[in-house]
Design a protein around this motif. Structure first.
Motif, PDB file in Angstrom:
ATOM      1  N   VAL A 298      32.681 -38.535  26.748  1.00  0.00           N
ATOM      2  CA  VAL A 298      32.806 -39.630  25.788  1.00  0.00           C
ATOM      3  C   VAL A 298      31.745 -39.485  24.705  1.00  0.00           C
ATOM      4  O   VAL A 298      30.571 -39.276  25.001  1.00  0.00           O
ATOM      5  N   LEU A 299      32.181 -39.574  23.451  1.00  0.00           N
ATOM      6  CA  LEU A 299      31.232 -39.512  22.347  1.00  0.00           C
ATOM      7  C   LEU A 299      30.291 -40.710  22.397  1.00  0.00           C
ATOM      8  O   LEU A 299      30.692 -41.814  22.764  1.00  0.00           O
ATOM      9  N   ASP A 300      29.034 -40.490  21.997  1.00  0.00           N
ATOM     10  CA  ASP A 300      28.021 -41.536  22.031  1.00  0.00           C
ATOM     11  C   ASP A 300      27.433 -41.714  20.629  1.00  0.00           C
ATOM     12  O   ASP A 300      26.394 -41.146  20.299  1.00  0.00           O
ATOM     13  N   PRO A 301      28.096 -42.497  19.763  1.00  0.00           N
ATOM     14  CA  PRO A 301      27.609 -42.657  18.392  1.00  0.00           C
ATOM     15  C   PRO A 301      26.220 -43.293  18.315  1.00  0.00           C
ATOM     16  O   PRO A 301      25.427 -42.951  17.441  1.00  0.00           O
ATOM     17  N   GLN A 302      25.908 -44.195  19.219  1.00  0.00           N
ATOM     18  CA  GLN A 302      24.580 -44.805  19.222  1.00  0.00           C
ATOM     19  C   GLN A 302      23.519 -43.764  19.584  1.00  0.00           C
ATOM     20  O   GLN A 302      22.457 -43.698  18.967  1.00  0.00           O
ATOM     21  N   GLY A 303      23.812 -42.931  20.558  1.00  0.00           N
ATOM     22  CA  GLY A 303      22.903 -41.850  20.926  1.00  0.00           C
ATOM     23  C   GLY A 303      22.711 -40.869  19.779  1.00  0.00           C
ATOM     24  O   GLY A 303      21.605 -40.387  19.528  1.00  0.00           O
ATOM     25  N   LYS A 304      23.790 -40.563  19.079  1.00  0.00           N
ATOM     26  CA  LYS A 304      23.713 -39.650  17.933  1.00  0.00           C
ATOM     27  C   LYS A 304      22.837 -40.243  16.829  1.00  0.00           C
ATOM     28  O   LYS A 304      22.029 -39.533  16.212  1.00  0.00           O
ATOM     29  N   ALA A 305      22.973 -41.545  16.581  1.00  0.00           N
ATOM     30  CA  ALA A 305      22.154 -42.205  15.559  1.00  0.00           C
ATOM     31  C   ALA A 305      20.674 -42.142  15.929  1.00  0.00           C
ATOM     32  O   ALA A 305      19.818 -41.875  15.075  1.00  0.00           O
ATOM     33  N   VAL A 306      20.365 -42.368  17.198  1.00  0.00           N
ATOM     34  CA  VAL A 306      18.967 -42.297  17.640  1.00  0.00           C
ATOM     35  C   VAL A 306      18.460 -40.865  17.532  1.00  0.00           C
ATOM     36  O   VAL A 306      17.335 -40.620  17.085  1.00  0.00           O
TER      37      VAL A 306
ATOM     38  N   ILE B 233      35.248 -45.085  30.856  1.00  0.00           N
ATOM     39  CA  ILE B 233      34.348 -44.323  29.976  1.00  0.00           C
ATOM     40  C   ILE B 233      32.909 -44.215  30.491  1.00  0.00           C
ATOM     41  O   ILE B 233      32.104 -43.510  29.886  1.00  0.00           O
ATOM     42  N   GLU B 234      32.600 -44.904  31.600  1.00  0.00           N
ATOM     43  CA  GLU B 234      31.220 -44.902  32.071  1.00  0.00           C
ATOM     44  C   GLU B 234      31.101 -44.474  33.532  1.00  0.00           C
ATOM     45  O   GLU B 234      32.007 -44.680  34.325  1.00  0.00           O
ATOM     46  N   ASP B 235      29.963 -43.873  33.842  1.00  0.00           N
ATOM     47  CA  ASP B 235      29.575 -43.565  35.205  1.00  0.00           C
ATOM     48  C   ASP B 235      28.434 -44.499  35.574  1.00  0.00           C
ATOM     49  O   ASP B 235      27.746 -45.029  34.693  1.00  0.00           O
ATOM     50  N   TYR B 236      28.213 -44.684  36.851  1.00  0.00           N
ATOM     51  CA  TYR B 236      27.064 -45.473  37.280  1.00  0.00           C
ATOM     52  C   TYR B 236      26.432 -44.837  38.508  1.00  0.00           C
ATOM     53  O   TYR B 236      27.056 -44.072  39.230  1.00  0.00           O
ATOM     54  N   ARG B 237      25.175 -45.158  38.698  1.00  0.00           N
ATOM     55  CA  ARG B 237      24.458 -44.786  39.912  1.00  0.00           C
ATOM     56  C   ARG B 237      23.486 -45.907  40.204  1.00  0.00           C
ATOM     57  O   ARG B 237      23.187 -46.713  39.318  1.00  0.00           O
ATOM     58  N   TYR B 238      23.007 -45.965  41.423  1.00  0.00           N
ATOM     59  CA  TYR B 238      22.093 -47.036  41.779  1.00  0.00           C
ATOM     60  C   TYR B 238      21.119 -46.578  42.842  1.00  0.00           C
ATOM     61  O   TYR B 238      21.355 -45.611  43.554  1.00  0.00           O
TER      62      TYR B 238
ATOM     63  N   LYS C 119      16.149 -54.893  46.229  1.00  0.00           N
ATOM     64  CA  LYS C 119      16.192 -54.741  44.769  1.00  0.00           C
ATOM     65  C   LYS C 119      17.059 -53.518  44.500  1.00  0.00           C
ATOM     66  O   LYS C 119      16.858 -52.461  45.105  1.00  0.00           O
ATOM     67  N   VAL C 120      18.023 -53.680  43.612  1.00  0.00           N
ATOM     68  CA  VAL C 120      18.911 -52.573  43.276  1.00  0.00           C
ATOM     69  C   VAL C 120      18.744 -52.246  41.800  1.00  0.00           C
ATOM     70  O   VAL C 120      18.859 -53.126  40.948  1.00  0.00           O
ATOM     71  N   LYS C 121      18.443 -50.992  41.513  1.00  0.00           N
ATOM     72  CA  LYS C 121      18.346 -50.517  40.131  1.00  0.00           C
ATOM     73  C   LYS C 121      19.667 -49.834  39.798  1.00  0.00           C
ATOM     74  O   LYS C 121      20.060 -48.887  40.477  1.00  0.00           O
ATOM     75  N   VAL C 122      20.358 -50.347  38.793  1.00  0.00           N
ATOM     76  CA  VAL C 122      21.674 -49.828  38.418  1.00  0.00           C
ATOM     77  C   VAL C 122      21.559 -49.163  37.053  1.00  0.00           C
ATOM     78  O   VAL C 122      21.029 -49.758  36.113  1.00  0.00           O
ATOM     79  N   TYR C 123      22.039 -47.931  36.965  1.00  0.00           N
ATOM     80  CA  TYR C 123      22.039 -47.168  35.718  1.00  0.00           C
ATOM     81  C   TYR C 123      23.489 -46.891  35.334  1.00  0.00           C
ATOM     82  O   TYR C 123      24.238 -46.310  36.126  1.00  0.00           O
ATOM     83  N   VAL C 124      23.877 -47.307  34.137  1.00  0.00           N
ATOM     84  CA  VAL C 124      25.238 -47.085  33.654  1.00  0.00           C
ATOM     85  C   VAL C 124      25.155 -46.208  32.409  1.00  0.00           C
ATOM     86  O   VAL C 124      24.402 -46.516  31.476  1.00  0.00           O
ATOM     87  N   THR C 125      25.880 -45.104  32.405  1.00  0.00           N
ATOM     88  CA  THR C 125      25.871 -44.184  31.267  1.00  0.00           C
ATOM     89  C   THR C 125      27.295 -43.793  30.899  1.00  0.00           C
ATOM     90  O   THR C 125      28.200 -43.849  31.731  1.00  0.00           O
TER      91      THR C 125
ATOM     92  N   ARG D  99      21.496 -39.753  24.899  1.00  0.00           N
ATOM     93  CA  ARG D  99      22.608 -40.527  25.436  1.00  0.00           C
ATOM     94  C   ARG D  99      22.062 -41.919  25.737  1.00  0.00           C
ATOM     95  O   ARG D  99      21.024 -42.058  26.386  1.00  0.00           O
ATOM     96  N   ILE D 100      22.746 -42.935  25.270  1.00  0.00           N
ATOM     97  CA  ILE D 100      22.318 -44.313  25.470  1.00  0.00           C
ATOM     98  C   ILE D 100      23.064 -44.899  26.662  1.00  0.00           C
ATOM     99  O   ILE D 100      24.253 -44.635  26.855  1.00  0.00           O
ATOM    100  N   GLY D 101      22.368 -45.683  27.463  1.00  0.00           N
ATOM    101  CA  GLY D 101      22.983 -46.303  28.624  1.00  0.00           C
ATOM    102  C   GLY D 101      22.440 -47.699  28.852  1.00  0.00           C
ATOM    103  O   GLY D 101      21.773 -48.269  27.987  1.00  0.00           O
TER     104      GLY D 101
END
Length: 84
Positions: A14-22, A71-76, A3-9, A38-40
């Motif tokens: 990079v500006l995060d307008p969705q994160g700012k709204a939250v 524009i995105e980084d990922y980790r897993y 099982k691989v858990k992937v996180y993309v942020t 920050r939304i991911g």
């Protein structure tokens, strides 16, 4: 099978307008202690380990489809999966 858990942020630069709204919504609800949001994306992949290396599969999938490397980084995280 793993099982691989992937996180993309979004990258920090990079500006995060969705994160700012939250963040603004949380402040309007009285959660002033929240300083930034920050939304991911979160995904779970189940990979059969017979054949190709799971880490190679995940890295290629992230770079080709699951994230936008501009524009995105990922980790897993890879862990043994219970039988599905």
């Amino acid at each position: 099978m793993v099982k691989v858990k992937v996180y993309v942020t979004l990258k920090e630069s990079v500006l995060d307008p969705q994160g700012k709204a939250v963040s603004n919504a949380l402040h309007s609800l009285g959660y002033e202690e929240v300083k930034d949001v920050r939304i991911g994306k979160y995904m779970e992949l189940f990979i059969e380990t017979e054949g190709r290396d799971a880490e190679t599969v995940v890295r290629e999938a992230c770079e080709k489809l699951l994230s936008n490397p501009v524009i995105e980084d990922y980790r897993y995280e890879i862990e043994e999966a219970l039988v599905r």
